[in-house]
Design a protein around this motif. Structure first.
Motif, PDB file in Angstrom:
ATOM      1  N   GLU A  58      15.039 -36.151  41.154  1.00  0.00           N
ATOM      2  CA  GLU A  58      15.678 -34.918  41.641  1.00  0.00           C
ATOM      3  C   GLU A  58      14.978 -34.174  42.318  1.00  0.00           C
ATOM      4  OE1 GLU A  58      18.939 -35.697  40.921  1.00  0.00           O
ATOM      5  OE2 GLU A  58      19.739 -33.635  41.260  1.00  0.00           O
TER       6      GLU A  58
ATOM      7  N   LYS B 244      14.414 -34.826  46.219  1.00  0.00           N
ATOM      8  CA  LYS B 244      15.621 -34.707  47.301  1.00  0.00           C
ATOM      9  C   LYS B 244      15.511 -33.282  48.109  1.00  0.00           C
ATOM     10  CE  LYS B 244      18.958 -36.170  44.070  1.00  0.00           C
ATOM     11  NZ  LYS B 244      20.457 -36.148  43.255  1.00  0.00           N
TER      12      LYS B 244
ATOM     13  N   THR C 255      18.145 -34.704  50.842  1.00  0.00           N
ATOM     14  CA  THR C 255      19.594 -34.807  50.167  1.00  0.00           C
ATOM     15  C   THR C 255      20.068 -34.274  49.651  1.00  0.00           C
ATOM     16  OG1 THR C 255      20.113 -37.054  50.839  1.00  0.00           O
ATOM     17  CG2 THR C 255      18.408 -36.424  49.911  1.00  0.00           C
ATOM     18  N   GLN C 256      21.388 -34.907  49.334  1.00  0.00           N
ATOM     19  CA  GLN C 256      22.442 -34.855  48.456  1.00  0.00           C
ATOM     20  C   GLN C 256      22.127 -36.374  47.948  1.00  0.00           C
ATOM     21  OE1 GLN C 256      26.410 -34.745  48.320  1.00  0.00           O
ATOM     22  NE2 GLN C 256      26.824 -34.972  50.448  1.00  0.00           N
ATOM     23  N   TYR C 257      22.157 -36.690  48.618  1.00  0.00           N
ATOM     24  CA  TYR C 257      22.031 -38.404  48.203  1.00  0.00           C
ATOM     25  C   TYR C 257      20.858 -39.185  46.611  1.00  0.00           C
ATOM     26  CZ  TYR C 257      25.206 -38.575  51.940  1.00  0.00           C
ATOM     27  OH  TYR C 257      26.849 -38.279  52.637  1.00  0.00           O
TER      28      TYR C 257
ATOM     29  N   ASP D  33      20.550 -35.026  55.377  1.00  0.00           N
ATOM     30  CA  ASP D  33      22.103 -35.259  55.861  1.00  0.00           C
ATOM     31  C   ASP D  33      22.483 -34.483  56.746  1.00  0.00           C
ATOM     32  OD1 ASP D  33      21.516 -36.364  53.239  1.00  0.00           O
ATOM     33  OD2 ASP D  33      22.270 -34.394  51.896  1.00  0.00           O
TER      34      ASP D  33
END
Ligand SMILES: Cc1ncc(COP(=O)(O)O)c(C=O)c1O
Length: 359
Positions: free
Chosen positions: A41, A44, A49-51, A174
């Motif tokens: 987590e 990220k 990124t949120q992926y 992103d």
């Protein structure tokens, strides 16, 4: 710590080494899954990124292999301007992909125009790019390259190797539209080698469902199934994940923007000194790496003798890579290196170079 101005494996802070030394536990236990979840987590932020971020028990080359196995059935365009970009081309070819090279001379960058032209000539499922070419000290203009792909061939997946830059240089996965972004633990992350991290976009994961022969160890759909349970299909390299969890807190405490500025300032200092000393960077101004400077050995310095001299002073640099061996030498300024280390290195190199001149 002895400052190692080498592009990996770099020095690891003692407290980070220590963070690995927690007791082992079953990897399919709530305790380990909590650490795995926390580290993935936090990672990220590293990728912007949120992926999802995958943690792979292998070095970065494994993620190069994962990229080509999961995100293309056959057609790949490999942008090659140095040894590691060429490695990715070879990895793709060895995995049976029909791979076309877009090649420019070592020391040059891949330009958006060249990439756009190649994409206009033929459609590719994926394009491979190395952000920071460790062999030449060139940083490709990644954001502009991504924009060129989006404009000419929006469905082409963008696969990026940031092994020697992620964590030291800002990369906005992103916002720039990168589909797969990979790195290794032993460079800007300043961890021991053996862990690889990669983030993948939703559309890339969807595309992977249509790809045949993804293999097993590098099947990212299988990895994803387990990742959703905070785990991996195989036994992960637990000590490195403990260390990553700890290290990412140190990054947050330093602040990402400050960390990027520290890397940029150190590289600029080395490169400006190189210019002044008549040993300029191979890369032209504007495309110079912010983590590794490859300086042209115009003065015929015996690089291994210089390294012996530096080692006696607790420092180490790197020779030129591959065909640039002895023609160039590389000073990496990544991870735990500070400007004060750079300020100690420069006079030491000057001292060595001075003493080799005839009186
Ligand atoms: C840009 C780049 N890509 C890939 C690699 C290979 O990474 P690894 O040695 O972690 O497999 C390296 C290693 O130096 C690199 O610098």
């Amino acid at each position: 710590m002895s400052p190692m101005f080498v592009p990996g494996p770099v020095d690891v802070a003692p407290e980070v080494l220590q963070a690995q030394a927690k007791p082992m536990m079953p990897h399919r236990s709530k305790d380990f899954e909590a650490i795995f979840q926390r580290a993935s987590e936090k990672a990220k932020a590293l990728f912007a990124t949120q992926y999802r971020v995958f943690l792979g028990t292998h070095s970065g080359s494994g993620m190069q292999e994962a990229g080509v196995r999961n995100f293309a059935n056959e057609s790949i365009l490999a942008c090659v301007n140095g040894a590691f970009a060429d490695r990715w081309f070879q990895v793709a070819t060895a995995n049976g992909k029909k791979t076309t090279k877009l090649e420019v001379e070592w020391g040059q960058a891949i330009t958006p125009d060249r990439l756009a032209d190649a994409l206009k000539q033929q459609h590719y499922e994926a394009v491979t790019l190395v952000h920071n070419e460790t062999s030449t000290g060139v940083e490709n203009p990644l954001q502009q390259l991504c924009a060129a792909v989006k404009e000419v061939s929006p469905d082409t997946l963008i696969l990026v190797d940031a092994v020697s830059s992620l964590g030291g240089v800002k990369i906005e996965m992103d916002a720039w539209g990168i589909d797969f972004l990979l790195t290794s633990s032993q460079k800007c992350l300043a961890l021991p080698p053996g862990l690889s991290l990669a983030a993948a976009s939703d559309r890339a994961m969807k595309y992977a469902e249509t790809v045949q022969n993804r293999g097993w160890y590098f099947d990212l759909l299988l990895m994803e199934k387990h990742r959703l349970k905070d785990s991996t299909p195989m036994t992960p390299v637990m000590p490195l994940i403990y260390a990553l969890d700890f290290q990412l807190d140190r990054f947050a405490a330093e602040g990402y923007e400050k960390r990027f500025a520290r890397h940029a300032a150190m590289a600029e200092r080395v490169q400006a000194w190189g210019e002044d000393a008549g040993m300029p960077p191979l890369a032209a101004s504007g495309i110079r790496s912010k983590t590794v400077s490859s300086l042209v050995n115009t003065r015929g310095v015996d690089i291994s003798a210089m390294n012996k001299f530096l080692t006696q002073r607790g420092m180490r640099i790197a020779n030129g890579y591959g065909k640039l061996k002895d023609k160039n030498f590389r000073i990496a300024t990544m991870g735990e290196i500070q400007m004060s280390d750079v300020e100690a290195l420069i006079p030491a190199i000057e001292e060595f170079v001075k003493q080799m001149q005839p009186a």
